[in-house]
Write an enzyme that holds these catalytic residues in place. Structure first.
Site, PDB file in Angstrom:
ATOM      1  N   GLU A  61      33.190  41.279  30.253  1.00 17.11           N
ATOM      2  CA  GLU A  61      34.710  40.596  28.852  1.00 17.11           C
ATOM      3  C   GLU A  61      34.969  39.167  29.129  1.00 17.11           C
ATOM      4  O   GLU A  61      35.100  38.868  27.710  1.00 17.11           O
ATOM      5  CB  GLU A  61      36.497  41.442  30.180  1.00 17.11           C
ATOM      6  CG  GLU A  61      36.418  43.324  29.453  1.00 17.11           C
ATOM      7  CD  GLU A  61      35.187  43.709  30.406  1.00 17.11           C
ATOM      8  OE1 GLU A  61      35.338  45.014  30.497  1.00 17.11           O
ATOM      9  OE2 GLU A  61      34.248  43.367  31.490  1.00 17.11           O
ATOM     10  N   LYS A  86      43.295  47.882  30.143  1.00 16.81           N
ATOM     11  CA  LYS A  86      42.143  48.656  29.289  1.00 16.81           C
ATOM     12  C   LYS A  86      41.348  49.467  30.446  1.00 16.81           C
ATOM     13  O   LYS A  86      40.341  50.460  29.309  1.00 16.81           O
ATOM     14  CB  LYS A  86      40.737  47.016  29.794  1.00 16.81           C
ATOM     15  CG  LYS A  86      39.341  46.864  29.078  1.00 16.81           C
ATOM     16  CD  LYS A  86      38.950  46.050  29.308  1.00 16.81           C
ATOM     17  CE  LYS A  86      37.258  46.368  28.979  1.00 16.81           C
ATOM     18  NZ  LYS A  86      36.927  46.237  28.115  1.00 16.81           N
ATOM     19  N   ARG A 108      32.429  36.029  33.936  1.00 16.18           N
ATOM     20  CA  ARG A 108      33.525  36.037  35.132  1.00 16.18           C
ATOM     21  C   ARG A 108      33.027  35.414  36.568  1.00 16.18           C
ATOM     22  O   ARG A 108      33.937  35.038  37.109  1.00 16.18           O
ATOM     23  CB  ARG A 108      32.767  37.480  35.797  1.00 16.18           C
ATOM     24  CG  ARG A 108      33.735  38.433  34.543  1.00 16.18           C
ATOM     25  CD  ARG A 108      33.613  39.753  35.400  1.00 16.18           C
ATOM     26  NE  ARG A 108      34.409  40.567  34.792  1.00 16.18           N
ATOM     27  CZ  ARG A 108      34.476  42.129  34.452  1.00 16.18           C
ATOM     28  NH1 ARG A 108      33.941  42.650  34.590  1.00 16.18           N
ATOM     29  NH2 ARG A 108      35.610  43.310  34.290  1.00 16.18           N
ATOM     30  N   SER A 151      33.891  54.590  33.690  1.00 15.36           N
ATOM     31  CA  SER A 151      32.533  54.290  33.372  1.00 15.36           C
ATOM     32  C   SER A 151      32.516  56.076  32.630  1.00 15.36           C
ATOM     33  O   SER A 151      31.674  56.337  31.910  1.00 15.36           O
ATOM     34  CB  SER A 151      31.557  53.980  33.906  1.00 15.36           C
ATOM     35  OG  SER A 151      32.597  52.937  34.630  1.00 15.36           O
ATOM     36  N   HIS A 172      40.806  42.559  32.297  1.00 20.71           N
ATOM     37  CA  HIS A 172      41.135  43.326  33.292  1.00 20.71           C
ATOM     38  C   HIS A 172      40.965  43.221  34.715  1.00 20.71           C
ATOM     39  O   HIS A 172      42.124  42.965  35.680  1.00 20.71           O
ATOM     40  CB  HIS A 172      40.801  45.071  33.033  1.00 20.71           C
ATOM     41  CG  HIS A 172      39.817  45.365  33.064  1.00 20.71           C
ATOM     42  ND1 HIS A 172      39.355  46.578  33.667  1.00 20.71           N
ATOM     43  CD2 HIS A 172      38.450  44.825  32.711  1.00 20.71           C
ATOM     44  CE1 HIS A 172      38.114  46.242  33.471  1.00 20.71           C
ATOM     45  NE2 HIS A 172      37.402  45.969  32.876  1.00 20.71           N
ATOM     46  N   ARG A 173      39.730  43.163  35.268  1.00 19.47           N
ATOM     47  CA  ARG A 173      39.441  42.834  36.229  1.00 19.47           C
ATOM     48  C   ARG A 173      40.122  41.301  37.059  1.00 19.47           C
ATOM     49  O   ARG A 173      40.157  41.536  38.464  1.00 19.47           O
ATOM     50  CB  ARG A 173      37.804  43.124  37.054  1.00 19.47           C
ATOM     51  CG  ARG A 173      37.602  44.568  36.704  1.00 19.47           C
ATOM     52  CD  ARG A 173      36.152  44.598  36.889  1.00 19.47           C
ATOM     53  NE  ARG A 173      35.395  46.018  36.779  1.00 19.47           N
ATOM     54  CZ  ARG A 173      36.147  46.855  36.550  1.00 19.47           C
ATOM     55  NH1 ARG A 173      36.664  47.537  37.546  1.00 19.47           N
ATOM     56  NH2 ARG A 173      35.916  48.262  35.917  1.00 19.47           N
ATOM     57  N   GLY A 199      32.600  47.685  26.144  1.00 15.94           N
ATOM     58  CA  GLY A 199      31.240  48.305  26.231  1.00 15.94           C
ATOM     59  C   GLY A 199      30.674  49.158  26.084  1.00 15.94           C
ATOM     60  O   GLY A 199      30.115  49.602  25.775  1.00 15.94           O
ATOM     61  N   SER A 208      22.280  44.292  31.472  1.00 19.08           N
ATOM     62  CA  SER A 208      23.640  45.026  31.389  1.00 19.08           C
ATOM     63  C   SER A 208      22.621  46.532  31.126  1.00 19.08           C
ATOM     64  O   SER A 208      21.591  46.727  30.761  1.00 19.08           O
ATOM     65  CB  SER A 208      23.941  44.522  29.885  1.00 19.08           C
ATOM     66  OG  SER A 208      25.125  45.130  30.003  1.00 19.08           O
ATOM     67  N   SER A 209      22.993  46.667  31.991  1.00 18.58           N
ATOM     68  CA  SER A 209      22.644  48.625  32.392  1.00 18.58           C
ATOM     69  C   SER A 209      23.260  48.933  31.020  1.00 18.58           C
ATOM     70  O   SER A 209      22.548  50.580  31.445  1.00 18.58           O
ATOM     71  CB  SER A 209      23.340  49.138  33.870  1.00 18.58           C
ATOM     72  OG  SER A 209      24.434  48.670  33.681  1.00 18.58           O
ATOM     73  N   ASP A 247      39.222  51.353  26.422  1.00 20.53           N
ATOM     74  CA  ASP A 247      38.723  51.542  26.402  1.00 20.53           C
ATOM     75  C   ASP A 247      38.003  52.656  26.321  1.00 20.53           C
ATOM     76  O   ASP A 247      37.743  53.669  25.143  1.00 20.53           O
ATOM     77  CB  ASP A 247      37.755  51.598  27.372  1.00 20.53           C
ATOM     78  CG  ASP A 247      37.837  49.541  28.142  1.00 20.53           C
ATOM     79  OD1 ASP A 247      37.862  48.738  26.773  1.00 20.53           O
ATOM     80  OD2 ASP A 247      36.443  49.490  28.208  1.00 20.53           O
ATOM     81  N   ASP A 267      30.767  45.259  40.126  1.00 23.67           N
ATOM     82  CA  ASP A 267      32.218  44.979  39.389  1.00 23.67           C
ATOM     83  C   ASP A 267      33.051  44.897  40.817  1.00 23.67           C
ATOM     84  O   ASP A 267      33.802  44.087  40.454  1.00 23.67           O
ATOM     85  CB  ASP A 267      32.764  46.467  38.198  1.00 23.67           C
ATOM     86  CG  ASP A 267      32.182  46.346  37.147  1.00 23.67           C
ATOM     87  OD1 ASP A 267      31.447  44.980  36.145  1.00 23.67           O
ATOM     88  OD2 ASP A 267      31.711  47.432  36.632  1.00 23.67           O
ATOM     89  N   ASN A 276      37.272  45.265  23.215  1.00 21.28           N
ATOM     90  CA  ASN A 276      35.920  45.077  23.766  1.00 21.28           C
ATOM     91  C   ASN A 276      35.634  45.456  24.910  1.00 21.28           C
ATOM     92  O   ASN A 276      35.262  45.274  25.755  1.00 21.28           O
ATOM     93  CB  ASN A 276      37.279  43.327  24.444  1.00 21.28           C
ATOM     94  CG  ASN A 276      36.280  42.988  25.565  1.00 21.28           C
ATOM     95  OD1 ASN A 276      35.221  42.567  24.872  1.00 21.28           O
ATOM     96  ND2 ASN A 276      36.638  41.630  26.040  1.00 21.28           N
TER      97      ASN A 276
END
Length: 648
Positions: free
Chosen positions: A345, A418, A348, A25, A392-393, A96, A170-171, A51, A317, A94
């Protein structure tokens, strides 16, 4: 569908220290702000990932000068909000954190651009951000489905001083808008419609904008005023702090695996909201200590986490990590206010529910919550593995399931690139697998007796892999499957139930006796063991014996194929004559007929067959130490193996 996977062994504990990669981020925010600023910015400790690579590629196509200084450091020469290239087509994968802020910045910068990504990015909504930008005069067209990428941007016709944007999807929409508004040169008020989710990520945005010289006024979380006449100014040098979301996996590992485990690169001075994951882990029973840029965790004394009921708006997240940690909690865990998971992504909530069920959990999912009850006994090891959905998460979260007793297979592990390309390497450094002592050797070398006694002495489980093949040969006879029917034997291997308990061997619920030690059984085992499909079918069965507190396994490929990560590898052997004599005595003690010359001939023939076979030939594995027991009795051989293990 990828066929790549990584098998994580069952894990016993977690301790040590790990240094985190830079925050995703912060990394992409800093890169964009450095590009928009006046002056030159040196960015240190940037995250190296897919990213950030997408953002770096985009800035290069836009004409921004970005120089690599090595060691994850870059020098960015800012363009003062005026991108040199006014026409460009950008592919943003991908990412964001690259797509949303770049959409806003390019929409207000006076150029013509096309932005696209991977198919999943084209399924992630962007309509609320586009609607907000259009209120300011931005010219944006959808090139596919309305409300979704890809996009075409034309020079804006700026107008208006108030804009509304939804905050409950989404923030990143608000982040992109706020970061781009100084490009208008005028004062703009942003009104947030609905509840703003993921507020900590907006706090990161505000902190980074302030670092680059732009201040704004915030009224609660309902409105923001960006004052005109401000320009981004380079702060000279920026250090990217470690990724707090990535810290969650290691903190959870320490809580489940006992610790102490220290995470370096993020601590109480962090600007990232995800450090509050530590607070929630404390509610589950973990002990957390913090320094300015580190955190350390110790698991609960009884080894069992507490179930929690949590509003996760502040850690959207990192909350994914809590979902897998819930497998090790006493009771049912509920994670609420996570609607944003559905537009990440992957969806989830759906993905997490599906994969948690694979390992035996009972899961309830709703529009914005997930409820997890762990399995009653132990976590299962799904043969198909954990699917990761190019997310990835998902891959990193489910590495924690390896603490459940049976290990875990993670499909498509490279998706971690990512944000954390070296994740599984770093995870392995701080986790300790259930130890395995692998004892290989030729027929009648005494490895079975030695291995069983070593296991008894150490209180470990025991695997007689030779017995697996003998049992399969016996099962084949009972089911009428020919010993050269490879497909039939492989199918049989997949469905037979084999157990070793307190010196007894069980096949499909029935105890099996001395028939396994006959020469006929040994010959059948040697034949079926040479078949590749049979060996593959029995591989997972053999690995399932690896359970806490440890395993002693004997066979012909334990150290080379089945348990290549064994902490001790011993190749136990003896002369053919000594082995024939030992086998002769064993058979006589059991009242069986035996001929020592015939036994010697059979052993020599089996050695030849086993060393020459194409699949897993009998040989001393790399890293294995030789133990010739010709001059030793069983007690001496056992002691030698124990001494080697205790010397590790």
């Amino acid at each position: 569908m990828t066929h790549e996977f990584i098998d994580l062994p069952p894990l016993l504990s977690a301790r040590g220290s790990v240094r985190l990669p830079g925050s995703k981020s912060i990394s992409n925010r800093v890169l964009l702000l450095a590009a928009l600023a006046d002056g030159v910015t040196e960015v240190r400790d940037l995250l190296k990932s897919d990213d950030t690579d997408r953002m770096l590629d985009a800035l290069n196509l836009l004409g921004v000068k970005v120089e690599s200084l090595g060691d994850n450091a870059y020098r960015v020469t800012g363009c003062g909000g005026n991108f040199p290239n006014k026409n460009a087509k950008l592919f943003l994968g991908n990412a964001g954190t690259a797509f949303r802020p770049l959409t806003a910045a390019l929409a207000l910068s006076g150029g013509s651009y096309e932005l696209s990504g991977v198919p999943r990015m084209h399924e992630r909504p962007i309509g609320d951000l586009v609607d907000a930008l259009r209120q300011l005069g931005a010219q944006i067209e959808y090139l596919g489905n309305e409300g979704f990428p890809p996009l075409r941007i034309s020079p804006a016709q700026l107008a208006g001083d108030t804009v509304q944007v939804r905050g409950d999807v989404s923030s990143q929409f608000l982040t992109g808008l706020l970061m781009a508004l100084p490009l208008t040169g005028q004062t703009v008020k942003v009104e947030v419609v609905g509840e703003l989710i993921s507020k900590p990520y907006i706090e990161i945005t505000l902190a980074m904008m302030k670092r680059f010289g732009v201040n704004l006024e915030r009224k609660e979380w309902q409105s923001f005023i960006v004052f005109g006449g401000q320009r981004y100014q380079s702060p000279g040098k920026v250090f990217v702090e470690g990724d707090a979301s990535s810290a969650s996996y290691f903190l959870a590992a320490g809580a489940i695996g006992g610790g102490p485990l220290r995470v370096e690169g993020v601590g109480r001075e962090s600007v990232q909201g995800d450090i509050r994951f530590a607070e929630e882990l404390q509610k589950m029973g973990a002990q957390i200590t913090m320094g300015p840029n580190w955190m350390e965790v110790v698991g609960p004394a009884d080894g069992k986490l507490n179930a929690i009921d949590l509003d996760c708006n502040h850690i959207p997240d990192a909350a994914m990590t809590l979902a897998v940690a819930a497998l090790f909690a006493d009771g049912t865990t509920t994670l609420r206010n996570i609607a944003s998971w559905r537009v990440k992504e992957t969806d989830r909530i759906a993905a997490m529910a599906t994969e948690l069920r694979k390992v035996g959990a009972t899961v309830e999912e709703g529009a914005d919550y997930i409820r997890i009850t762990p399995p009653a006994s132990h976590i299962l090891n799904p043969a198909s593995g954990i699917d990761t959905y190019d997310d990835h998460r998902m891959a990193m979260c489910f590495s924690l399931a390896a603490f459940g007793g049976a290990g875990i297979r993670i499909n498509d592990p490279k998706c971690v690139a990512k944000t954390f390309p070296d994740y599984f390497v770093e995870f392995a450094k701080v986790t300790q697998p259930v130890p395995v002592i692998a004892i290989d050797g030729p027929s009648a070398s005494g490895k079975g007796t030695v291995a069983q006694r070593v296991a008894e002495t150490l209180g470990m489980h025991y695997l007689d892999s030779g017995a697996l093949y003998r049992l399969l040969g016996l099962a084949a006879q009972r089911h009428g499957v020919a010993l050269d029917d490879e497909a039939g034997l492989a199918a049989l291997a997949g469905r037979v139930d084999i157990r070793f308990e307190k010196g007894d061997t069980w096949l499909d619920g029935a105890k099996v006796g001395d028939e396994l030690r006959t020469e006929e059984a040994g010959s059948a085992a040697s034949k079926v063991a040479a078949l590749p499909k049979v060996r593959a079918a029995l591989l997972d069965k053999q690995r399932a014996f690896r359970q806490a507190p440890g395993l002693v396994a004997d066979g012909r490929d334990m150290a080379s194929v089945v348990f290549p990560d064994a902490v001790l590898k011993v190749f136990l052997t003896a002369s053919a004559e000594a082995r024939a004599e030992r086998r002769y005595k064993q058979l006589k003690q059991k009242g069986m007929d035996a001929n020592i010359a015939a036994l010697l001939q059979d052993i020599q023939a089996r050695d030849e067959r086993d060393t020459q076979r194409s699949v897993a030939p009998l040989q001393q594995a790399q890293g294995a130490s030789l133990l010739d027991t010709t001059p030793l009795n069983i007690e001496q051989a056992v002691q030698e193996v124990l001494d080697r293990y205790r010397a590790l």
